[in-house]
Design a protein around this motif. Structure first.
Motif, PDB file in Angstrom:
ATOM      1  N   LEU A  17       9.735  24.467  -3.882  1.00 51.43           N
ATOM      2  CA  LEU A  17       9.132  23.882  -3.122  1.00 51.43           C
ATOM      3  C   LEU A  17       9.738  22.570  -2.750  1.00 51.43           C
ATOM      4  N   ASP A  18      10.194  22.137  -1.619  1.00 49.82           N
ATOM      5  CA  ASP A  18      10.979  21.182  -1.362  1.00 49.82           C
ATOM      6  C   ASP A  18      10.066  19.790  -0.707  1.00 49.82           C
ATOM      7  N   SER A  19      10.293  18.756  -1.474  1.00 54.18           N
ATOM      8  CA  SER A  19       9.419  17.586  -1.461  1.00 54.18           C
ATOM      9  C   SER A  19       9.526  16.811  -0.263  1.00 54.18           C
ATOM     10  N   GLU A  20      10.468  17.223   0.667  1.00 51.56           N
ATOM     11  CA  GLU A  20      10.613  16.655   2.113  1.00 51.56           C
ATOM     12  C   GLU A  20       9.953  17.729   2.952  1.00 51.56           C
ATOM     13  N   LYS A  21       9.955  18.865   2.646  1.00 53.68           N
ATOM     14  CA  LYS A  21       9.513  20.002   3.790  1.00 53.68           C
ATOM     15  C   LYS A  21       8.360  20.610   3.579  1.00 53.68           C
ATOM     16  N   ASP A  22       8.191  21.060   2.227  1.00 54.48           N
ATOM     17  CA  ASP A  22       6.902  21.748   2.037  1.00 54.48           C
ATOM     18  C   ASP A  22       5.648  21.091   1.379  1.00 54.48           C
ATOM     19  N   VAL A  23       6.008  19.930   1.408  1.00 52.55           N
ATOM     20  CA  VAL A  23       4.831  18.862   0.643  1.00 52.55           C
ATOM     21  C   VAL A  23       4.720  17.880   1.214  1.00 52.55           C
ATOM     22  N   TYR A  24       3.290  17.053   1.273  1.00 57.31           N
ATOM     23  CA  TYR A  24       3.209  15.808   1.390  1.00 57.31           C
ATOM     24  C   TYR A  24       2.261  15.356   0.415  1.00 57.31           C
TER      25      TYR A  24
ATOM     26  N   ALA B  37       0.837  -1.098  -0.121  1.00 53.20           N
ATOM     27  CA  ALA B  37       0.115  -0.065   0.017  1.00 53.20           C
ATOM     28  C   ALA B  37       1.046   1.097  -0.064  1.00 53.20           C
ATOM     29  N   VAL B  38       0.490   2.277  -0.768  1.00 53.37           N
ATOM     30  CA  VAL B  38       1.279   3.403  -0.701  1.00 53.37           C
ATOM     31  C   VAL B  38       0.504   4.751  -0.139  1.00 53.37           C
ATOM     32  N   VAL B  39       0.807   4.847   1.213  1.00 49.28           N
ATOM     33  CA  VAL B  39       0.315   5.826   1.760  1.00 49.28           C
ATOM     34  C   VAL B  39       0.666   7.265   1.703  1.00 49.28           C
ATOM     35  N   GLY B  40       1.903   7.526   1.735  1.00 47.54           N
ATOM     36  CA  GLY B  40       2.377   9.021   1.433  1.00 47.54           C
ATOM     37  C   GLY B  40       3.638   8.929   1.632  1.00 47.54           C
ATOM     38  N   ARG B  41       4.262  10.379   1.289  1.00 46.51           N
ATOM     39  CA  ARG B  41       5.732  10.645   1.766  1.00 46.51           C
ATOM     40  C   ARG B  41       5.711  12.017   1.816  1.00 46.51           C
ATOM     41  N   GLY B  42       6.761  12.388   2.237  1.00 47.62           N
ATOM     42  CA  GLY B  42       7.143  14.004   2.655  1.00 47.62           C
ATOM     43  C   GLY B  42       6.641  14.241   4.169  1.00 47.62           C
ATOM     44  N   ASN B  43       6.453  15.748   4.183  1.00 47.20           N
ATOM     45  CA  ASN B  43       6.270  16.340   5.561  1.00 47.20           C
ATOM     46  C   ASN B  43       4.752  16.071   6.344  1.00 47.20           C
ATOM     47  N   ILE B  44       4.881  15.351   7.057  1.00 46.80           N
ATOM     48  CA  ILE B  44       3.266  15.156   7.547  1.00 46.80           C
ATOM     49  C   ILE B  44       2.689  16.247   8.292  1.00 46.80           C
ATOM     50  N   LYS B  45       3.429  17.494   8.161  1.00 42.62           N
ATOM     51  CA  LYS B  45       2.948  18.768   8.652  1.00 42.62           C
ATOM     52  C   LYS B  45       3.217  19.809   7.592  1.00 42.62           C
ATOM     53  N   ALA B  46       3.194  19.386   6.556  1.00 40.07           N
ATOM     54  CA  ALA B  46       3.551  20.382   5.207  1.00 40.07           C
ATOM     55  C   ALA B  46       2.345  21.283   4.928  1.00 40.07           C
ATOM     56  N   PRO B  47       2.613  22.646   4.348  1.00 40.28           N
ATOM     57  CA  PRO B  47       1.441  23.317   4.179  1.00 40.28           C
ATOM     58  C   PRO B  47       0.821  23.106   2.893  1.00 40.28           C
ATOM     59  N   ILE B  48       1.273  21.994   2.003  1.00 41.35           N
ATOM     60  CA  ILE B  48       0.796  21.634   0.768  1.00 41.35           C
ATOM     61  C   ILE B  48       0.691  20.215   0.707  1.00 41.35           C
ATOM     62  N   VAL B  49      -0.683  19.826   0.493  1.00 36.02           N
ATOM     63  CA  VAL B  49      -0.865  18.289   0.140  1.00 36.02           C
ATOM     64  C   VAL B  49      -1.001  17.972  -1.371  1.00 36.02           C
ATOM     65  N   VAL B  50      -0.165  17.180  -1.903  1.00 38.03           N
ATOM     66  CA  VAL B  50      -0.454  16.952  -3.507  1.00 38.03           C
ATOM     67  C   VAL B  50      -0.921  15.703  -3.261  1.00 38.03           C
TER      68      VAL B  50
ATOM     69  N   LYS C 213      10.617  18.226  -9.986  1.00 38.22           N
ATOM     70  CA  LYS C 213      11.169  19.158 -10.587  1.00 38.22           C
ATOM     71  C   LYS C 213      10.255  20.466 -10.637  1.00 38.22           C
ATOM     72  N   ILE C 214       9.069  20.077 -11.146  1.00 38.18           N
ATOM     73  CA  ILE C 214       7.938  21.349 -11.036  1.00 38.18           C
ATOM     74  C   ILE C 214       8.105  21.954  -9.677  1.00 38.18           C
ATOM     75  N   LEU C 215       8.163  21.325  -8.468  1.00 35.49           N
ATOM     76  CA  LEU C 215       7.967  21.713  -7.420  1.00 35.49           C
ATOM     77  C   LEU C 215       9.278  22.508  -6.877  1.00 35.49           C
ATOM     78  N   ALA C 216      10.358  22.174  -7.496  1.00 33.21           N
ATOM     79  CA  ALA C 216      11.700  22.457  -7.272  1.00 33.21           C
ATOM     80  C   ALA C 216      11.853  23.992  -8.064  1.00 33.21           C
ATOM     81  N   ALA C 217      10.964  23.962  -9.248  1.00 37.24           N
ATOM     82  CA  ALA C 217      11.188  25.322 -10.071  1.00 37.24           C
ATOM     83  C   ALA C 217      10.648  26.382  -9.293  1.00 37.24           C
ATOM     84  N   VAL C 218       9.791  26.255  -8.299  1.00 32.41           N
ATOM     85  CA  VAL C 218       9.363  27.119  -7.526  1.00 32.41           C
ATOM     86  C   VAL C 218       9.623  27.258  -5.702  1.00 32.41           C
TER      87      VAL C 218
END
Ligand code: URA
Length: 231
Positions: free
Chosen positions: A112-119, A66-79, A105-110
């Motif tokens: 946004l760090d996938s470990e910190k800013d997004v879940y 099962a693929v639940v999620g990755r990234g910051n579980i307190k991030a300001p952005i959920v993708v 790449k799309i996130l990094a272009a603005v």
């Protein structure tokens, strides 16, 4: 008499249990008929464990992970994507294949760090065989997990990648080309539909007005909104 017994005295004969205390949460992964009330999970660990053993729909029979999620579980952005593909099924992590690399790449272009800013997560947690679109039943069976994830992360912004994510979360059936780049309020949260990265891989032109160019416009709007909300 216990509190639970007292509550049962006041419940109508066929009514659904209304509070997490009244359902046996251990049964959640076993059957789609067991409700997952809001507040069932107070952390991502138990939700993850339940997803790993989940048989609420047929996808449970064919998944590797099962693929639940990755990234910051307190991030300001959920993708939110559609569902795991082969790479995701094998690794247990969302968006790690070619589409995932483009998403990074799309996130990094603005910046946004996938470990910190997004879940990052998906509408369904298990890979639909042959990467088909998940069925309405599969989406419905899995949705309460997603709602709990959103509640736990409590993001300021939700990015919905592609029409299945839009339909699956907010029930909007309009085509993605029509609604991408527009803010939609859902349950008091700001959602932005964007193209799915896999669609961009099939449409690689960067020309003005083409999907890649439009994605660049959209992600800049998202960045600006996040900045506005975090001052
Ligand atoms: N596509 C998705 O929608 N989700 C993934 O996790 C990978 C590819």
């Amino acid at each position: 008499m216990s509190n639970g017994e007292q509550l049962n005295l006041f419940r109508q004969p066929n009514s659904q249990p209304s509070t997490p205390a009244e359902i046996n949460t251990e049964l959640i992964p076993t059957n789609v008929k067991i409700p997952i009330p809001q507040g069932s999970y107070d952390n991502m660990e138990l939700l993850t464990q339940h997803c790993q053993s989940c048989q609420r729909c047929e996808l449970g029979a064919t998944r590797l992970n099962a693929v639940v999620g990755r990234g910051n579980i307190k991030a300001p952005i959920v993708v939110i994507g559609e569902g795991p593909g082969q790479n995701e099924d094998e690794t247990g992590l969302p968006f790690v294949g070619k589409a995932g690399q483009l998403l990074e790449k799309i996130l990094a272009a603005v910046k946004l760090d996938s470990e910190k800013d997004v879940y990052i997560c998906n509408i369904v947690k298990c890979r639909p065989p042959g990467n088909r679109v998940p069925t309405t039943e599969e989406i419905a069976a899995c949705k309460p997990y997603l709602l709990e994830q959103i509640r736990l992360v409590n993001p300021k912004i939700i990015l919905l990648t592609g029409a299945t994510a839009v339909k699956g979360l907010i029930g909007d059936r309009r085509g993605i080309t029509k609604i991408r780049g527009t803010w939609i309020e859902w349950e008091g949260r700001l959602c932005m539909p964007i193209f799915h990265p896999a669609y961009l891989l099939r449409n690689p032109s960067r020309e003005r007005g083409k999907p890649k160019w439009l994605m660049w416009q959209d992600i800049q709007v998202v960045r600006a909104k996040l900045d506005e909300l975090t001052v």
